[in-house]
Structure formats: C-alpha cells, structure tokens
Write an enzyme that holds these catalytic residues in place. Structure first.
Site, PDB file in Angstrom:
ATOM      1  N   CYS A  21     -17.098   4.187  -3.755  1.00  0.00           N
ATOM      2  CA  CYS A  21     -15.818   4.354  -4.430  1.00  0.00           C
ATOM      3  C   CYS A  21     -15.859   4.763  -5.895  1.00  0.00           C
ATOM      4  O   CYS A  21     -14.653   4.804  -6.850  1.00  0.00           O
ATOM      5  CB  CYS A  21     -14.896   3.354  -4.429  1.00  0.00           C
ATOM      6  SG  CYS A  21     -13.968   3.203  -2.551  1.00  0.00           S
ATOM      7  N   ASP A  66       0.443   1.246  -4.156  1.00  0.00           N
ATOM      8  CA  ASP A  66      -0.253   0.209  -2.967  1.00  0.00           C
ATOM      9  C   ASP A  66      -1.049   1.098  -2.436  1.00  0.00           C
ATOM     10  O   ASP A  66      -1.266   1.939  -2.645  1.00  0.00           O
ATOM     11  CB  ASP A  66       1.475  -0.071  -2.286  1.00  0.00           C
ATOM     12  CG  ASP A  66       0.943  -1.623  -2.065  1.00  0.00           C
ATOM     13  OD1 ASP A  66      -0.238  -2.344  -1.558  1.00  0.00           O
ATOM     14  OD2 ASP A  66       1.821  -3.063  -1.217  1.00  0.00           O
ATOM     15  N   ASP A  87      -9.480   7.677   3.066  1.00  0.00           N
ATOM     16  CA  ASP A  87      -9.795   7.113   2.704  1.00  0.00           C
ATOM     17  C   ASP A  87     -11.603   8.110   2.553  1.00  0.00           C
ATOM     18  O   ASP A  87     -11.348   8.055   3.896  1.00  0.00           O
ATOM     19  CB  ASP A  87     -10.180   5.863   2.381  1.00  0.00           C
ATOM     20  CG  ASP A  87     -10.494   5.608   0.541  1.00  0.00           C
ATOM     21  OD1 ASP A  87     -11.373   5.894   0.319  1.00  0.00           O
ATOM     22  OD2 ASP A  87      -9.753   4.648   0.737  1.00  0.00           O
ATOM     23  N   SER A 160     -13.187  18.988   9.940  1.00  0.00           N
ATOM     24  CA  SER A 160     -14.378  19.500   8.750  1.00  0.00           C
ATOM     25  C   SER A 160     -14.136  20.976   8.345  1.00  0.00           C
ATOM     26  O   SER A 160     -13.764  21.203   8.424  1.00  0.00           O
ATOM     27  CB  SER A 160     -15.253  18.665  10.464  1.00  0.00           C
ATOM     28  OG  SER A 160     -15.086  20.319  11.234  1.00  0.00           O
ATOM     29  N   ASP A 243      -6.528  -4.543  -1.371  1.00  0.00           N
ATOM     30  CA  ASP A 243      -8.393  -4.613  -1.543  1.00  0.00           C
ATOM     31  C   ASP A 243      -8.514  -4.258  -2.788  1.00  0.00           C
ATOM     32  O   ASP A 243      -8.074  -3.423  -3.440  1.00  0.00           O
ATOM     33  CB  ASP A 243      -8.577  -3.590  -0.288  1.00  0.00           C
ATOM     34  CG  ASP A 243      -8.439  -1.773  -0.305  1.00  0.00           C
ATOM     35  OD1 ASP A 243      -7.447  -1.713  -1.698  1.00  0.00           O
ATOM     36  OD2 ASP A 243      -9.003  -1.745   0.158  1.00  0.00           O
TER      37      ASP A 243
END
Length: 349
Positions: A21, A66, A87, A160, A243
C-alpha cells in the site's frame, strides 16, 4: 529442481517501484483527482425485483473517502446493503504465496471496515509474462484463494493483463446491515479509539525489500483477517471505523476526524508497534509514501513533544493493517479518543 531453484532466487519486490500500500497515490493528490466526481443521488427505486428494477440508494460513496461503496438494495423483506471495493498493489514481500495472502486479506479488509461480510471476490492480476514465470503467478493466486476460503468468500475468476510490473489484488463484494454500518463520518466526541493491529508494517516491509530480511511477525499480521475485529466492533455498538493502510494511522485518522467534524487525540505511548519497527526507522528504512503521509497531515496536527521517529511511525504506510474503531473492541488497545473539534484535527500526546 532447476525450476524450483530459479523461482526461489527471484525477489518479487525488486520488480516493483514501490511495495504494498506504500505504492498508493499520495492522499492529497488523490483527493484533487476525485474532487467533484461523487455520484449523483440515485432515484428512489421501485420495490420490483429482477433485472431492470433500478439501483438502490447510495449510502456511502466518494464524499467522505470511506473504505468501500455501500448501496442499499431495493425491496425485500429484510433491509440489506451491498458493499463493493477493489484493492491491488505491487509485491510487498518476495514470497509469492505470502504476497497473495496479504493482498487478499487487504482487499477483504475494506468490507470488514464497513461492518460487512464478503460474499464473492474476483482476482485482479497484472503480470510481466515475458519476465517472471507463471509458476509464481500461480502461487500468488493460491495464496489469495487460501485467505478467501478462510473468510468464507468464493473466488470466481477475475481479470488479468500483461504488465511490466507485477500487481495483484481482488475486487470484493459483500453485504451488510444498512442500520449497523461502520462509517468514517460517524465519530462522536467522547468516544475512545481502538487499534486492532500494531503499526510498523511499512518500515519492516521496506527493510525486507532493501535487504531480503524476513519478518515473520509482520507477515502474520498482514495475512490476519479483520473479520473478528469487525464483528466485535459491531457487536459492541460501534458505528465508526476505518482500516489502516497506505495513508498510515494518522492519514486515515485525519480523514475520519475531518469527515466526523471532530478532533482525534492520540496517546503515542499507547500505540502498539511491531518488534524491530523503531530500529527500521532509525536505520533509514522509511518509504516515500510514509514521508508523504506525514507531510499531508502535518498542517492539521499538533504533535506536541513527539519526536521525528514517532511521527514517522504514526504516519507509516501500512499494508493490510488493522481496524481503527471509534469504540472499545475486546482485546484491542485504546490509543486515544475523539473530542470536540479544536484548532487541529489531530493531536498527538
């Protein structure tokens, strides 16, 4: 045997400009990009089931930044909402199986951070097919599948592309009770702040990328699902959470405090850190993403007497970090509280 030896000698983190991240677009730049792109309010749907029945009401969108989008389903005897997120990121560790597990746990976390339960996921894979063997890609996908199975979430295909840089993650769909969502704009003064995983993942991952050192505790922390923490938070009556990922504790807490119209006070001495995190900061293994996080929150933060290493750790870009909950969560340390809005959005003591 020769193939296995070749695979083991490949360090996936060396094929990416960033890691995990920490490779996210900086928060300030991202907010400029998405400014004004919030979806228009949906029309009130008719309670007719079936194709073409109309969309539900958008409960959570871009407005507060959010963790996932939430839409209330139209009709039905029981109120239910769909939670949608995606993500993916570049390799955060060299082991492809562990990278897959970490990426899957991180993607699923967005659903848990909204108080939901994942119901289906699809893979998102970018792979340099002429550079890295597909056996490694298979291990990445195997790791992701294993964590999804643990979460009780089927993985149904995906997408992919051939890409110069490897990337992996998931798009996840979940469900939630619209009356029991965890939102980042629902914080209220007088509420304690709980953190369910220790910090320091970013600096340890950066050290791993630079030196090849392996940190099993960091890997175990990243692959751990936030499922139980989310369930405990909802059961305890919490209504506000997020998170902690690429924007660091302070970055995500700033977004929460700003969206909720409060000030967040952090007790730096109560924040848990992984073993070796402070040493990694001392030795200079701080990512550019972490430094950008700190620069972003600095104008809005009263750091008091917090030294530079502490500031960097509080802004450390996490990958698959824990939940930051406005409320007490059994087993999680309380690291601060929300108070009425003051001169600064964040205060570190």
């Amino acid at each position: 045997m020769a193939t296995a030896t070749r695979q083991e000698s490949i360090r996936l983190t060396q094929y990416a400009h960033g890691g995990g991240c920490a490779c996210k677009i900086p928060p300030g730049e991202l907010e400029e990009v998405v400014a004004g792109l919030a979806a228009a309010p949906t029309a009130t749907p008719t309670p007719t089931a079936g194709v073409g029945a109309g969309a539900g009401d958008l409960l959570v969108g871009l407005d507060s930044g959010d963790d996932a989008a939430v839409v209330r389903l139209p009709g039905g005897p029981v109120a239910q909402a769909v939670v949608a997120t995606a993500d993916f990121f570049t390799p955060v560790v060299d082991d492809p199986y562990d990278w897959g597990r970490i990426a899957a746990a991180n993607a699923l976390s967005d659903v848990y951070a909204m108080g939901g339960s994942p119901v289906v996921a699809v893979n998102l894979l970018a792979w340099p097919r002429e550079v890295l063997p597909f056996e490694l890609a298979r291990e990445v996908l195997r790791g992701g599948l294993e964590v999804a199975v643990e979460a009780g979430c089927p993985v149904a295909g995906g997408h992919s592309v051939d890409d110069p840089e490897p990337k992996y993650g998931m798009a996840v769909t979940g469900v939630a009770d619209p009356a029991r969502l965890l939102r980042n704009d629902a914080g209220r003064p007088g509420t304690p702040l709980s953190l369910t995983k220790p910090l320091g993942l970013g600096v340890l991952n950066n050290r791993h990328k630079a030196t090849g050192e392996v940190f099993p505790a960091a890997v175990a922390t990243m692959v751990a699902l936030n499922r139980d923490a989310a369930r405990a938070a909802v059961a305890a009556g919490a209504v506000c959470a997020t998170d902690v990922t690429g924007f660091g504790l302070l970055g995500h807490l700033y977004k929460l405090a700003r969206a909720s119209g409060v000030t967040a006070v952090v007790d730096a001495s109560a924040v848990p850190f992984l073993d070796g995190a402070r040493e990694a900061v001392r030795d200079g293994y701080v990512s550019g993403g972490t430094r950008r996080n700190l620069a972003w929150v600095d104008p809005h933060t009263d750091f008091g007497g917090a030294d530079e290493p502490t500031r960097l750790l509080l802004a450390d870009a996490q990958t698959s970090g824990g939940l930051l909950v406005a409320g007490e969560v059994p087993g999680a340390p309380v690291i601060g509280e929300l108070v009425p809005a003051g001169e600064h959005r964040l205060v570190v003591r």
